[in-house]
Scaffold this motif. Structure first.
Motif, PDB file in Angstrom:
ATOM      1  N   PRO A   1      75.181  97.742  47.963  1.00  0.00           N
ATOM      2  CA  PRO A   1      75.484  98.285  49.255  1.00  0.00           C
ATOM      3  C   PRO A   1      74.456  98.574  50.416  1.00  0.00           C
ATOM      4  O   PRO A   1      74.801  98.366  51.430  1.00  0.00           O
ATOM      5  CB  PRO A   1      75.938  99.940  49.038  1.00  0.00           C
ATOM      6  N   VAL A   2      73.372  98.903  49.935  1.00  0.00           N
ATOM      7  CA  VAL A   2      72.353  98.919  50.779  1.00  0.00           C
ATOM      8  C   VAL A   2      71.853  97.454  51.498  1.00  0.00           C
ATOM      9  O   VAL A   2      71.656  97.441  52.652  1.00  0.00           O
ATOM     10  CB  VAL A   2      70.905  99.612  50.238  1.00  0.00           C
ATOM     11  N   ILE A   3      71.909  96.671  50.477  1.00  0.00           N
ATOM     12  CA  ILE A   3      71.432  95.279  50.937  1.00  0.00           C
ATOM     13  C   ILE A   3      72.446  94.770  51.949  1.00  0.00           C
ATOM     14  O   ILE A   3      72.231  93.864  52.688  1.00  0.00           O
ATOM     15  CB  ILE A   3      71.344  94.466  49.788  1.00  0.00           C
ATOM     16  N   ASP A   4      73.732  95.160  51.699  1.00  0.00           N
ATOM     17  CA  ASP A   4      74.935  94.530  52.416  1.00  0.00           C
ATOM     18  C   ASP A   4      74.767  95.031  53.824  1.00  0.00           C
ATOM     19  O   ASP A   4      74.806  94.525  55.065  1.00  0.00           O
ATOM     20  CB  ASP A   4      76.293  95.008  51.832  1.00  0.00           C
ATOM     21  N   ASP A   5      74.246  96.362  54.061  1.00  0.00           N
ATOM     22  CA  ASP A   5      74.059  97.019  55.344  1.00  0.00           C
ATOM     23  C   ASP A   5      72.881  96.141  56.006  1.00  0.00           C
ATOM     24  O   ASP A   5      72.702  96.128  57.410  1.00  0.00           O
ATOM     25  CB  ASP A   5      73.866  98.527  55.415  1.00  0.00           C
ATOM     26  N   ILE A   6      71.956  95.879  55.208  1.00  0.00           N
ATOM     27  CA  ILE A   6      70.704  95.269  55.823  1.00  0.00           C
ATOM     28  C   ILE A   6      71.057  94.063  56.441  1.00  0.00           C
ATOM     29  O   ILE A   6      70.699  93.826  57.433  1.00  0.00           O
ATOM     30  CB  ILE A   6      69.488  95.255  54.913  1.00  0.00           C
ATOM     31  N   TYR A   7      71.693  93.181  55.508  1.00  0.00           N
ATOM     32  CA  TYR A   7      72.302  92.251  56.098  1.00  0.00           C
ATOM     33  C   TYR A   7      73.160  92.067  57.314  1.00  0.00           C
ATOM     34  O   TYR A   7      72.920  91.456  58.561  1.00  0.00           O
ATOM     35  CB  TYR A   7      73.203  91.138  54.989  1.00  0.00           C
ATOM     36  N   ASP A   8      74.062  93.169  57.364  1.00  0.00           N
ATOM     37  CA  ASP A   8      74.898  93.261  58.539  1.00  0.00           C
ATOM     38  C   ASP A   8      74.011  93.757  59.714  1.00  0.00           C
ATOM     39  O   ASP A   8      74.485  93.169  61.164  1.00  0.00           O
ATOM     40  CB  ASP A   8      76.008  94.425  58.422  1.00  0.00           C
ATOM     41  N   PHE A   9      73.155  94.657  59.639  1.00  0.00           N
ATOM     42  CA  PHE A   9      72.285  95.052  60.825  1.00  0.00           C
ATOM     43  C   PHE A   9      71.498  93.910  61.448  1.00  0.00           C
ATOM     44  O   PHE A   9      71.398  93.961  62.360  1.00  0.00           O
ATOM     45  CB  PHE A   9      71.428  96.170  60.294  1.00  0.00           C
TER      46      PHE A   9
ATOM     47  N   LEU B   1      65.430  99.257  60.722  1.00  0.00           N
ATOM     48  CA  LEU B   1      66.595  98.835  60.171  1.00  0.00           C
ATOM     49  C   LEU B   1      66.886  99.149  58.704  1.00  0.00           C
ATOM     50  O   LEU B   1      67.975  99.521  58.528  1.00  0.00           O
ATOM     51  CB  LEU B   1      66.738  97.253  60.479  1.00  0.00           C
ATOM     52  N   ILE B   2      65.827  98.610  57.921  1.00  0.00           N
ATOM     53  CA  ILE B   2      65.919  98.937  56.498  1.00  0.00           C
ATOM     54  C   ILE B   2      65.988 100.486  56.220  1.00  0.00           C
ATOM     55  O   ILE B   2      66.792 100.950  55.259  1.00  0.00           O
ATOM     56  CB  ILE B   2      64.677  98.325  56.029  1.00  0.00           C
ATOM     57  N   ARG B   3      65.326 101.156  56.906  1.00  0.00           N
ATOM     58  CA  ARG B   3      65.490 102.647  56.753  1.00  0.00           C
ATOM     59  C   ARG B   3      66.662 103.341  56.948  1.00  0.00           C
ATOM     60  O   ARG B   3      67.120 104.042  56.256  1.00  0.00           O
ATOM     61  CB  ARG B   3      64.349 103.598  57.838  1.00  0.00           C
ATOM     62  N   GLU B   4      67.401 102.643  57.975  1.00  0.00           N
ATOM     63  CA  GLU B   4      68.471 103.197  58.659  1.00  0.00           C
ATOM     64  C   GLU B   4      69.719 102.685  57.489  1.00  0.00           C
ATOM     65  O   GLU B   4      70.590 103.435  57.200  1.00  0.00           O
ATOM     66  CB  GLU B   4      69.096 102.901  59.882  1.00  0.00           C
ATOM     67  N   ALA B   5      69.625 101.826  56.981  1.00  0.00           N
ATOM     68  CA  ALA B   5      70.455 101.252  55.918  1.00  0.00           C
ATOM     69  C   ALA B   5      70.460 102.012  54.742  1.00  0.00           C
ATOM     70  O   ALA B   5      71.547 102.304  53.991  1.00  0.00           O
ATOM     71  CB  ALA B   5      70.456  99.656  55.494  1.00  0.00           C
ATOM     72  N   ALA B   6      69.046 102.498  54.390  1.00  0.00           N
ATOM     73  CA  ALA B   6      69.122 103.266  53.063  1.00  0.00           C
ATOM     74  C   ALA B   6      69.781 104.717  53.256  1.00  0.00           C
ATOM     75  O   ALA B   6      70.327 105.184  52.433  1.00  0.00           O
ATOM     76  CB  ALA B   6      67.706 103.146  52.607  1.00  0.00           C
ATOM     77  N   LEU B   7      69.515 105.254  54.426  1.00  0.00           N
ATOM     78  CA  LEU B   7      69.925 106.489  54.668  1.00  0.00           C
ATOM     79  C   LEU B   7      71.439 106.664  54.718  1.00  0.00           C
ATOM     80  O   LEU B   7      72.077 107.605  54.185  1.00  0.00           O
ATOM     81  CB  LEU B   7      69.471 106.982  56.066  1.00  0.00           C
ATOM     82  N   ARG B   8      72.068 105.568  54.988  1.00  0.00           N
ATOM     83  CA  ARG B   8      73.536 105.463  54.962  1.00  0.00           C
ATOM     84  C   ARG B   8      74.087 105.525  53.420  1.00  0.00           C
ATOM     85  O   ARG B   8      75.479 105.910  53.115  1.00  0.00           O
ATOM     86  CB  ARG B   8      74.093 104.166  55.502  1.00  0.00           C
ATOM     87  N   HIS B   9      72.989 105.604  52.411  1.00  0.00           N
ATOM     88  CA  HIS B   9      73.677 105.529  51.127  1.00  0.00           C
ATOM     89  C   HIS B   9      72.715 106.566  50.169  1.00  0.00           C
ATOM     90  O   HIS B   9      72.478 106.196  49.168  1.00  0.00           O
ATOM     91  CB  HIS B   9      73.431 104.080  50.539  1.00  0.00           C
ATOM     92  N   ASP B  10      72.287 107.662  51.048  1.00  0.00           N
ATOM     93  CA  ASP B  10      71.761 108.898  50.466  1.00  0.00           C
ATOM     94  C   ASP B  10      70.461 108.248  49.456  1.00  0.00           C
ATOM     95  O   ASP B  10      70.183 108.820  48.414  1.00  0.00           O
ATOM     96  CB  ASP B  10      72.639 109.275  49.322  1.00  0.00           C
TER      97      ASP B  10
END
Length: 451
Positions: free
Chosen positions: A184-192, A234-243
């Motif tokens: 899920p973190v990787i998916d958000d990284i791709y989307d961002f 971008l990566i920091r923000e994606a991680a924060l979305r997933h605790d």
């Protein structure tokens, strides 16, 4: 609004299609690579051609302290003029409203580029290449850890909890199931990244617990440094979305390998031909001179490639990081590696930089070393066959020793900018003094009752 929006990348226009832009973040990189600047309503940004920030942002340490680097005029904090580079306008898709980020360049009040600004340092090095009819090309690799939230700095860092409910496992390099653990973190990284118009060349699991590598496609050094600058946020923000946290520390977890920013270098001439390869596809003198420049001058720039006390914990024998300046073909134990490639994509990989370095300064430092080798026609030592870990160490053992080497190379200062070199050394030494004020758990455990 229409005027400046005509100059932004297509991906940014697509992101905003049918939507109303609410806010613009006007940003610039400081010495550590932190985004500094101002956020303003989009309507106000559209009416401005520049804005102001004090030059003291370049005197600030990572802790928020200050280095006494203002010079003879004293700490008066004069304003710099920041002008937008519209080609860098990118979405901030994690925000609650429709927001763009725009990287700005810094000038003094006479219109002269601020030499302390990291993006200007890199631009100056690239200009030196261009004056010789060359265009440097780089491709960074970004390594980082996804870790559990760490709310108390006194506690060790642990790997993030995976999708299976178990902590991310170590020693699972290139495992696809390991990547799936934090899919899920990787998916958000791709989307961002897609929203920002960035092309990811690949994502892999590295050897550390929760350690990931992202490869970027090759391109112009300033463009790629901008991308790394953006990607860290971008990566920091994606991680924060997933605790969880994303960390770019060089060595966040004891016993695990560190995180590097490997940099692949090649150079093209005015015809777009790779100068590292000759007409018949063979290796040219320029190829060897670039390697010779890295071998000769990299010790002087380790303070930029490894900018913190933690950075030197990465250079550990047999832990996937180089310990010397040997070069070799398809050899990942060397500090300078020549990957397998076709002649047109022949390149030199610098494996010394940590992911904690400022991308503008790390790329500028590496290119500066190669440039000096090209200009001096420096020949490298013999290529190494076998493990470089069996050789002697060439890396300074700590930040203070690295800064001494940096200070002792005035020619390098001329290439990077003498005022930048002066400020950088002062700020990093101030930061080191701040570190010395902190007592570590090791000292309390072994010295409190035993000495």
């Amino acid at each position: 609004m229409e005027d400046w929006m005509d100059h932004v990348p297509e991906a940014t226009r697509n992101y905003l299609e049918g939507r109303r832009l609410d806010e613009v973040e006007c940003i610039i990189s400081d010495l550590p690579g932190i985004a500094r600047g101002k956020a303003m309503p989009a309507s106000k940004f559209a009416r401005q051609t520049s804005f102001f920030l004090p030059n003291s942002i370049f005197f600030q340490t990572i802790t928020g302290g200050w280095g006494e680097a203002a010079g003879t005029t004293g700490f008066t904090e004069p304003d710099m003029i920041l002008r937008p580079d519209f080609s860098t306008a990118r979405a901030a898709p994690w925000t609650a409203d429709w927001t763009l980020q725009v990287i700005h360049d810094a000038f003094d009040q006479k219109g002269v580029p601020i030499s302390m600004a990291p993006r200007n340092v890199l631009k100056h090095v690239v200009q030196l290449y261009e004056e010789q009819g060359w265009t440097p090309v780089v491709a960074p690799e970004m390594e980082f850890f996804l870790v559990a939230r760490n709310l108390d700095p006194a506690n060790p860092v642990h790997p993030m909890m995976g999708r299976s409910g178990r902590p991310a496992a170590a020693r699972q390099a290139y495992s696809m199931s390991a990547v799936d653990e934090y899919g899920p973190v990787i998916d958000d990284i791709y989307d961002f990244a897609e929203a920002q118009g960035f092309e990811i060349d690949g994502i892999t699991q590295e050897g550390g617990a929760g350690q990931v590598e992202i490869n970027l496609r090759h391109g112009h050094p300033v463009k790629l440094a901008d991308e790394v600058f953006y990607f860290k946020r971008l990566i920091r923000e994606a991680a924060l979305r997933h605790d969880c946290y994303a960390t770019f520390m060089a060595k966040p977890i004891a016993g695990e390998p560190g995180s590097a920013m490997h940099m692949h270098h090649s150079i093209t001439d005015t015809d777009g031909q790779n100068i590292f390869s000759g007409p018949q596809g063979g290796e040219t003198d320029a190829f060897f001179h670039f390697i010779g420049g890295l071998q000769t001058h990299l010790p002087s720039v380790i303070a930029l490639l490894a900018p913190y006390v933690n950075s030197y914990r990465r250079y550990v024998k047999d832990h996937a990081a180089p310990i010397n300046l040997e070069w070799g073909r398809d050899n990942r134990t060397t500090g300078i590696r020549i990957p397998i490639s076709e002649p047109e994509s022949r390149r030199v990989e610098n494996r010394l930089a940590g992911m904690d370095c400022n991308p503008y300064l790390g790329i500028a430092a590496s290119l500066a070393c190669g440039y000096m080798g090209l200009m001096d026609e420096t020949r490298p030592g013999k290529s190494l066959r076998g493990e470089a870990y069996d050789g002697e160490e060439d890396i300074p053992r700590g930040l203070y020793a690295a800064l001494d080497l940096f200070d002792a190379n005035p020619r390098l200062h001329n290439i990077l900018g003498s005022d930048f070199a002066r400020v950088y050394s002062i700020v990093k030494r101030a930061e080191y003094d701040e570190f010395l004020q902190v007592i570590s758990p090791w000292e309390r455990e072994h010295l409190l009752l035993n000495v």
